[in-house]
Design a protein around this motif. Structure first.
Motif, short mmCIF file in Angstrom:
data_model
loop_
_atom_site.label_atom_id
_atom_site.label_comp_id
_atom_site.label_asym_id
_atom_site.label_seq_id
_atom_site.Cartn_x
_atom_site.Cartn_y
_atom_site.Cartn_z
N CYS A 33 -8.07 -77.41 -30.88
CA CYS A 33 -9.48 -77.72 -30.67
C CYS A 33 -9.60 -78.87 -29.67
O CYS A 33 -9.01 -79.93 -29.86
CB CYS A 33 -10.13 -78.10 -32.00
SG CYS A 33 -11.85 -78.59 -31.85
N GLY A 34 -10.37 -78.65 -28.61
CA GLY A 34 -10.53 -79.67 -27.57
C GLY A 34 -11.04 -81.00 -28.08
O GLY A 34 -10.66 -82.06 -27.58
N LEU A 35 -11.89 -80.98 -29.10
CA LEU A 35 -12.42 -82.23 -29.64
C LEU A 35 -11.34 -83.10 -30.27
O LEU A 35 -11.49 -84.31 -30.37
CB LEU A 35 -13.50 -81.93 -30.69
CG LEU A 35 -14.78 -81.28 -30.14
CD1 LEU A 35 -15.70 -80.90 -31.30
CD2 LEU A 35 -15.48 -82.21 -29.17
N ASP A 36 -10.23 -82.49 -30.67
CA ASP A 36 -9.13 -83.23 -31.29
C ASP A 36 -8.16 -83.82 -30.27
O ASP A 36 -7.25 -84.55 -30.63
CB ASP A 36 -8.35 -82.33 -32.26
CG ASP A 36 -9.19 -81.90 -33.44
OD1 ASP A 36 -10.13 -82.65 -33.80
OD2 ASP A 36 -8.92 -80.82 -34.00
N ARG A 37 -8.34 -83.46 -28.98
CA ARG A 37 -7.46 -83.98 -27.94
C ARG A 37 -7.95 -85.34 -27.46
O ARG A 37 -9.14 -85.60 -27.42
CB ARG A 37 -7.43 -83.02 -26.75
CG ARG A 37 -6.81 -81.71 -27.10
CD ARG A 37 -6.78 -80.75 -25.93
NE ARG A 37 -6.69 -79.41 -26.46
CZ ARG A 37 -7.31 -78.36 -25.95
NH1 ARG A 37 -8.06 -78.49 -24.88
NH2 ARG A 37 -7.18 -77.18 -26.52
N PRO A 38 -7.00 -86.21 -27.06
CA PRO A 38 -7.39 -87.53 -26.54
C PRO A 38 -7.96 -87.42 -25.13
O PRO A 38 -7.77 -86.40 -24.46
CB PRO A 38 -6.07 -88.30 -26.54
CG PRO A 38 -5.03 -87.24 -26.35
CD PRO A 38 -5.55 -86.03 -27.08
N SER A 39 -8.62 -88.46 -24.68
CA SER A 39 -9.04 -88.51 -23.27
C SER A 39 -7.80 -88.84 -22.44
O SER A 39 -6.79 -89.31 -22.96
CB SER A 39 -10.09 -89.60 -23.08
OG SER A 39 -9.50 -90.88 -23.27
N MET A 40 -7.87 -88.61 -21.14
CA MET A 40 -6.73 -88.94 -20.29
C MET A 40 -6.49 -90.46 -20.30
O MET A 40 -5.35 -90.90 -20.20
CB MET A 40 -6.94 -88.44 -18.85
CG MET A 40 -6.79 -86.93 -18.72
SD MET A 40 -5.19 -86.29 -19.30
CE MET A 40 -4.12 -86.77 -17.96
N GLY A 41 -7.56 -91.24 -20.46
CA GLY A 41 -7.39 -92.70 -20.58
C GLY A 41 -6.56 -93.06 -21.80
O GLY A 41 -5.69 -93.93 -21.74
N ASP A 42 -6.83 -92.39 -22.92
CA ASP A 42 -6.05 -92.63 -24.15
C ASP A 42 -4.59 -92.20 -23.97
O ASP A 42 -3.68 -92.86 -24.45
CB ASP A 42 -6.65 -91.89 -25.34
CG ASP A 42 -7.97 -92.49 -25.80
OD1 ASP A 42 -8.23 -93.67 -25.48
OD2 ASP A 42 -8.73 -91.78 -26.48
N VAL A 43 -4.40 -91.09 -23.26
CA VAL A 43 -3.04 -90.62 -22.99
C VAL A 43 -2.28 -91.67 -22.19
O VAL A 43 -1.16 -92.04 -22.53
CB VAL A 43 -3.05 -89.26 -22.23
CG1 VAL A 43 -1.65 -88.88 -21.77
CG2 VAL A 43 -3.64 -88.16 -23.11
N LEU A 44 -2.91 -92.17 -21.13
CA LEU A 44 -2.29 -93.18 -20.28
C LEU A 44 -1.95 -94.43 -21.08
O LEU A 44 -0.85 -94.97 -20.98
CB LEU A 44 -3.20 -93.53 -19.11
CG LEU A 44 -2.68 -94.58 -18.13
CD1 LEU A 44 -1.37 -94.13 -17.50
CD2 LEU A 44 -3.71 -94.85 -17.06
N TRP A 45 -2.88 -94.89 -21.91
CA TRP A 45 -2.65 -96.08 -22.72
C TRP A 45 -1.45 -95.87 -23.64
O TRP A 45 -0.59 -96.75 -23.76
CB TRP A 45 -3.90 -96.41 -23.53
CG TRP A 45 -3.80 -97.68 -24.29
CD1 TRP A 45 -4.06 -98.94 -23.83
CD2 TRP A 45 -3.37 -97.84 -25.65
NE1 TRP A 45 -3.83 -99.86 -24.82
CE2 TRP A 45 -3.41 -99.21 -25.95
CE3 TRP A 45 -2.97 -96.95 -26.64
CZ2 TRP A 45 -3.06 -99.71 -27.19
CZ3 TRP A 45 -2.62 -97.44 -27.88
CH2 TRP A 45 -2.66 -98.81 -28.15
N ASN A 46 -1.37 -94.71 -24.30
CA ASN A 46 -0.25 -94.42 -25.19
C ASN A 46 1.07 -94.36 -24.44
O ASN A 46 2.10 -94.83 -24.93
CB ASN A 46 -0.49 -93.10 -25.94
CG ASN A 46 -1.37 -93.29 -27.14
OD1 ASN A 46 -0.93 -93.72 -28.19
ND2 ASN A 46 -2.66 -93.00 -27.00
N LEU A 47 1.06 -93.77 -23.25
CA LEU A 47 2.30 -93.71 -22.46
C LEU A 47 2.75 -95.10 -22.04
O LEU A 47 3.95 -95.41 -22.06
CB LEU A 47 2.10 -92.81 -21.24
CG LEU A 47 1.96 -91.32 -21.52
CD1 LEU A 47 1.61 -90.57 -20.24
CD2 LEU A 47 3.22 -90.76 -22.15
N GLU A 48 1.79 -95.95 -21.65
CA GLU A 48 2.15 -97.32 -21.26
C GLU A 48 2.75 -98.08 -22.45
O GLU A 48 3.74 -98.80 -22.29
CB GLU A 48 0.92 -98.05 -20.71
CG GLU A 48 0.51 -97.56 -19.34
CD GLU A 48 -0.80 -98.16 -18.86
OE1 GLU A 48 -1.55 -98.76 -19.67
OE2 GLU A 48 -1.10 -97.99 -17.66
N CYS A 49 2.17 -97.91 -23.63
CA CYS A 49 2.72 -98.55 -24.82
C CYS A 49 4.12 -98.04 -25.12
O CYS A 49 5.02 -98.82 -25.46
CB CYS A 49 1.82 -98.30 -26.03
SG CYS A 49 0.29 -99.24 -25.99
#
Length: 105
Positions: free
Chosen positions: A69-85
């Motif tokens: 479900c698309g609503l359960d996917r993170p935004s690309m900003g959240d993806v980037l933040w998680n990858l940086e962490c």
């Protein structure tokens, strides 16, 4: 007209025939898995349970990108933040390991 390879298309697109911003997140999640695992999304030369990379390995932020479900996917900003962490944590672990074995660089 939408073009895409099997394995990369958002499952919601297949049912609703509508692309969203989260459709790109799904495709990006597939690419992340390919990079992390060093193999294509579909590899018919592997045993049946491993042919489809998405079904075979579902972990961490990439798993969230591949939510049905698309609503359960993170935004690309959240993806980037998680990858940086994750990169910071990996860097800290490597430093700890070097010092614990006396390499110190």
């Amino acid at each position: 007209m939408v073009k895409g390879s099997f394995g990369y298309l958002d499952p919601e697109y297949l049912t609703r025939q509508q692309l969203t911003e989260k459709s790109d997140v799904y495709s990006f999640g597939v690419v992340m898995f390919e990079v992390l695992c060093g193999r294509p999304v579909i590899d018919p030369t592997l045993p049946r349970e491993k042919v489809n990379l998405i079904e075979w390995v579902m972990r961490e932020i990439a798993e969230k990108c591949l939510a049905e479900c698309g609503l359960d996917r993170p935004s690309m900003g959240d993806v980037l933040w998680n990858l940086e962490c994750a990169l910071q944590l990996q860097g800290n672990e490597e430093k700890s390991f070097r010092f614990s074995v006396g390499l110190g660089f």
